[in-house]
Scaffold this active site. Structure first.
Site: not given
Ligand SMILES: [Zn+2]
Length: 200
Positions: A182-183, A134, A186
């Site tokens: 993953h995004e 990341c 966030h």
């Molecule tokens: Zn990330």
């Protein structure tokens, strides 16, 4: 504490202005050096980590929203500069449900925009994705627990609501579904380090 009517109206305007459009703090990020990449927030910094850990809000105005266009531009420039395969708005300090991700499932490997994304269904089983990394967690890689596929919907760069099924995969094949997860994490204020799994 007593507050007069004008004061209340003033507070109401400030509150709604920040809620429905971009705040002055956010505009400063977007329009300071508008043609350059933004600074990527890092989990090692206390102030940055507060924003990285804050759940984001949906974008309400999709059409003709100059601030949204500038956010997408900033994200794109920053992702290219940092050599990422995806980047989410909170990573540059904007807590909005917006991110970019590479479509590794496509031959041309295009960059896709996701506005107000949702994961609508997912695999019953998990995979342990190796070497997740990341831009906000510098100099570190680790295995993360991911769905092996997800079905998602979002508003894309053509302002169209789209539905796709993406595979989690591994680094040697199509892992668009893992980038998306993953995004997506966030914008929920989560990071890959929150879901470790045992490496093979
Ligand atoms: Zn990330």
């Amino acid at each position: 504490m007593k507050i007069n009517k004008i004061g209340f109206l003033f507070l109401f305007i400030i509150f709604t202005a920040c809620k429905s459009s971009f705040c002055s703090r956010e505009k400063k990020i977007l329009y300071t050096n508008p043609d350059s990449p933004a600074r990527v927030l890092k989990i090692s910094d206390k102030k940055d980590s507060l924003l990285l850990r804050k759940p984001s809000k949906d974008v309400r105005k999709i059409e003709k929203n100059k601030d949204l266009e500038q956010l997408v531009k900033k994200l794109y420039l920053t992702m290219l500069e940092e050599n990422g395969v995806g980047i989410a708005a909170p990573q540059i300090g904007i807590n909005r449900n917006v991110f970019l991700f590479y479509r590794l499932d496509k031959e041309e490997k295009t960059v896709e925009l996701a506005i107000n994304p949702r994961i609508i269904s997912y695999s019953p089983e998990f995979i342990c994705f190796q070497k997740d990394g990341c831009l906000s967690v510098p100099d570190k890689y680790g295995a993360s627990r991911r769905y092996s596929w997800i079905e998602v919907e979002y508003i894309d760069q053509n302002k169209k609501k789209v539905t796709h099924k993406f595979l989690g995969g591994s680094r040697t094949e199509d892992y668009t579904g893992t980038i998306f997860q993953h995004e997506y994490d966030h914008i929920q204020g989560k990071l890959y380090i929150d879901k470790p799994c045992k490496s093979n």
